[in-house]
Scaffold this active site. Structure first.
Site, PDB file in Angstrom:
ATOM      1  N   PRO A   9      41.400  33.442  38.324  1.00 43.97           N
ATOM      2  CA  PRO A   9      42.456  34.179  39.000  1.00 43.97           C
ATOM      3  C   PRO A   9      42.060  35.570  39.471  1.00 43.97           C
ATOM      4  O   PRO A   9      41.366  36.303  38.767  1.00 43.97           O
ATOM      5  CB  PRO A   9      43.570  34.275  37.948  1.00 43.97           C
ATOM      6  CG  PRO A   9      42.938  33.926  36.660  1.00 43.97           C
ATOM      7  CD  PRO A   9      41.779  33.038  36.981  1.00 43.97           C
ATOM      8  N   ASN A  10      42.516  35.878  40.669  1.00 46.74           N
ATOM      9  CA  ASN A  10      42.385  37.195  41.314  1.00 46.74           C
ATOM     10  C   ASN A  10      40.990  37.491  41.845  1.00 46.74           C
ATOM     11  O   ASN A  10      40.808  38.513  42.511  1.00 46.74           O
ATOM     12  CB  ASN A  10      42.863  38.324  40.391  1.00 46.74           C
ATOM     13  CG  ASN A  10      44.336  38.217  40.110  1.00 46.74           C
ATOM     14  OD1 ASN A  10      45.132  38.116  41.044  1.00 46.74           O
ATOM     15  ND2 ASN A  10      44.722  38.189  38.840  1.00 46.74           N
ATOM     16  N   ARG A  17      41.169  45.689  46.241  1.00 47.02           N
ATOM     17  CA  ARG A  17      41.613  46.766  45.345  1.00 47.02           C
ATOM     18  C   ARG A  17      40.544  46.995  44.273  1.00 47.02           C
ATOM     19  O   ARG A  17      39.686  46.163  44.065  1.00 47.02           O
ATOM     20  CB  ARG A  17      42.912  46.371  44.611  1.00 47.02           C
ATOM     21  CG  ARG A  17      44.087  46.116  45.471  1.00 47.02           C
ATOM     22  CD  ARG A  17      45.155  47.210  45.319  1.00 47.02           C
ATOM     23  NE  ARG A  17      46.392  46.822  45.983  1.00 47.02           N
ATOM     24  CZ  ARG A  17      46.559  46.768  47.299  1.00 47.02           C
ATOM     25  NH1 ARG A  17      45.560  47.062  48.098  1.00 47.02           N
ATOM     26  NH2 ARG A  17      47.716  46.415  47.821  1.00 47.02           N
ATOM     27  N   TYR A  22      35.237  46.496  40.554  1.00 42.62           N
ATOM     28  CA  TYR A  22      34.694  45.197  40.987  1.00 42.62           C
ATOM     29  C   TYR A  22      33.793  45.275  42.223  1.00 42.62           C
ATOM     30  O   TYR A  22      33.302  44.255  42.682  1.00 42.62           O
ATOM     31  CB  TYR A  22      35.848  44.214  41.257  1.00 42.62           C
ATOM     32  CG  TYR A  22      36.710  43.981  40.039  1.00 42.62           C
ATOM     33  CD1 TYR A  22      36.181  43.350  38.916  1.00 42.62           C
ATOM     34  CD2 TYR A  22      38.031  44.411  39.994  1.00 42.62           C
ATOM     35  CE1 TYR A  22      36.960  43.144  37.782  1.00 42.62           C
ATOM     36  CE2 TYR A  22      38.821  44.206  38.874  1.00 42.62           C
ATOM     37  CZ  TYR A  22      38.273  43.578  37.771  1.00 42.62           C
ATOM     38  OH  TYR A  22      39.044  43.373  36.665  1.00 42.62           O
ATOM     39  N   ASN A  73      33.341  32.223  35.856  1.00 40.89           N
ATOM     40  CA  ASN A  73      34.011  33.497  35.620  1.00 40.89           C
ATOM     41  C   ASN A  73      35.497  33.163  35.567  1.00 40.89           C
ATOM     42  O   ASN A  73      36.149  33.045  36.606  1.00 40.89           O
ATOM     43  CB  ASN A  73      33.722  34.497  36.744  1.00 40.89           C
ATOM     44  CG  ASN A  73      34.401  35.834  36.478  1.00 40.89           C
ATOM     45  OD1 ASN A  73      35.250  35.941  35.590  1.00 40.89           O
ATOM     46  ND2 ASN A  73      34.041  36.855  37.245  1.00 40.89           N
ATOM     47  N   ALA A  76      40.931  36.668  34.031  1.00 44.39           N
ATOM     48  CA  ALA A  76      41.722  37.050  32.856  1.00 44.39           C
ATOM     49  C   ALA A  76      41.911  35.893  31.872  1.00 44.39           C
ATOM     50  O   ALA A  76      42.190  36.129  30.686  1.00 44.39           O
ATOM     51  CB  ALA A  76      43.070  37.592  33.298  1.00 44.39           C
ATOM     52  N   GLU A  97      28.718  32.046  31.198  1.00 47.01           N
ATOM     53  CA  GLU A  97      29.885  32.893  31.487  1.00 47.01           C
ATOM     54  C   GLU A  97      29.413  34.146  32.226  1.00 47.01           C
ATOM     55  O   GLU A  97      28.456  34.790  31.793  1.00 47.01           O
ATOM     56  CB  GLU A  97      30.522  33.286  30.146  1.00 47.01           C
ATOM     57  CG  GLU A  97      31.657  34.279  30.243  1.00 47.01           C
ATOM     58  CD  GLU A  97      32.099  34.796  28.850  1.00 47.01           C
ATOM     59  OE1 GLU A  97      31.356  34.600  27.847  1.00 47.01           O
ATOM     60  OE2 GLU A  97      33.178  35.421  28.787  1.00 47.01           O
ATOM     61  N   HIS A  99      30.730  37.836  34.187  1.00 44.51           N
ATOM     62  CA  HIS A  99      31.765  38.810  34.567  1.00 44.51           C
ATOM     63  C   HIS A  99      31.142  39.868  35.452  1.00 44.51           C
ATOM     64  O   HIS A  99      30.041  40.365  35.160  1.00 44.51           O
ATOM     65  CB  HIS A  99      32.394  39.460  33.334  1.00 44.51           C
ATOM     66  CG  HIS A  99      33.083  38.456  32.480  1.00 44.51           C
ATOM     67  ND1 HIS A  99      34.269  37.877  32.851  1.00 44.51           N
ATOM     68  CD2 HIS A  99      32.708  37.878  31.315  1.00 44.51           C
ATOM     69  CE1 HIS A  99      34.607  36.985  31.939  1.00 44.51           C
ATOM     70  NE2 HIS A  99      33.676  36.965  30.996  1.00 44.51           N
ATOM     71  N   ARG A 106      35.449  48.048  28.643  1.00 42.50           N
ATOM     72  CA  ARG A 106      36.832  48.113  29.140  1.00 42.50           C
ATOM     73  C   ARG A 106      37.857  48.007  28.001  1.00 42.50           C
ATOM     74  O   ARG A 106      37.535  48.206  26.850  1.00 42.50           O
ATOM     75  CB  ARG A 106      37.026  47.042  30.219  1.00 42.50           C
ATOM     76  CG  ARG A 106      36.100  47.284  31.423  1.00 42.50           C
ATOM     77  CD  ARG A 106      36.332  46.323  32.544  1.00 42.50           C
ATOM     78  NE  ARG A 106      37.679  46.502  33.114  1.00 42.50           N
ATOM     79  CZ  ARG A 106      38.221  45.664  33.997  1.00 42.50           C
ATOM     80  NH1 ARG A 106      37.537  44.606  34.397  1.00 42.50           N
ATOM     81  NH2 ARG A 106      39.432  45.894  34.470  1.00 42.50           N
TER      82      ARG A 106
END
Ligand code: CA2
Length: 155
Positions: A9-10, A17, A22, A73, A76, A97, A99, A106
């Site tokens: 997602p996203n 943004r 990112y 990835n 969330a 995995e 990111h 974070r």
């Protein structure tokens, strides 16, 4: 050698943004980067992005018998989804995995990764380069495994 590259997602919002977290490049730039990396490595990569947890579960299940490994990835869902972990454990494909951001630096709520225990490796904080590293890692692992099989004495 065929690798499925899954983004959750996203990630389709990349470049729109939060460029300080990112980066400035879009999701389609990521897809082009992954495609070019796969070509350089001499492997095939199929890419999918979805905002839906169940679709990620379906895509992982459907990878069985069609792909040699998965780069994921989960966005969330990394921090919440036991369903995605269970799907990964069910198919038992070699998985890495990735990111884009430096997750360990974070928020506390991002410090849990359910998928990690089903993955051979986690790459975090390397931007798009993390995907290339993941593809190269899977290529090496799968090549080693194929060589081991060739060398094993026949029963
Ligand atoms: O760093 C990563 O790759 C993440 O998986 C990205 C997820 C985040 O929830 C994870 O904790 C770490 C977020 C996906 C991207 O979200 C965006 C939000 C706004 C603008 C652009 C992307």
């Amino acid at each position: 050698m065929k690798i499925l590259v899954l983004n959750g997602p996203n990630l389709n919002m990349l470049g729109i943004r939060e460029p300080e977290i990112y980066g400035e490049h879009s999701y389609s730039a990521l897809c082009e980067f992954v495609e070019a990396s796969a070509r350089e490595l001499g492997i095939e990569a199929e890419q999918r992005q979805t905002n839906h947890e169940g679709v990620l579960v379906d895509l992982i299940q459907q990878a069985l018998g069609r792909f040699d490994g998965i780069v994921i990835n989960p966005g969330a869902y990394t921090h919440t989804s036991i369903a995605i972990l269970d799907a990964a454990k069910a198919v038992q494909l070699p998985m890495v995995e990735v990111h884009i951001s430096d997750v360990p630096a974070r928020e506390a709520f991002r410090q849990v990764s359910y998928i990690r225990s089903a993955c051979l490796k986690t790459i975090t904080g390397k931007g798009f380069d993390g995907y290339r590293e993941a593809l190269a890692f899977l290529k090496d692992r799968l090549t080693e495994k194929a060589q081991d099989r060739e060398q094993a004495p026949r029963p």
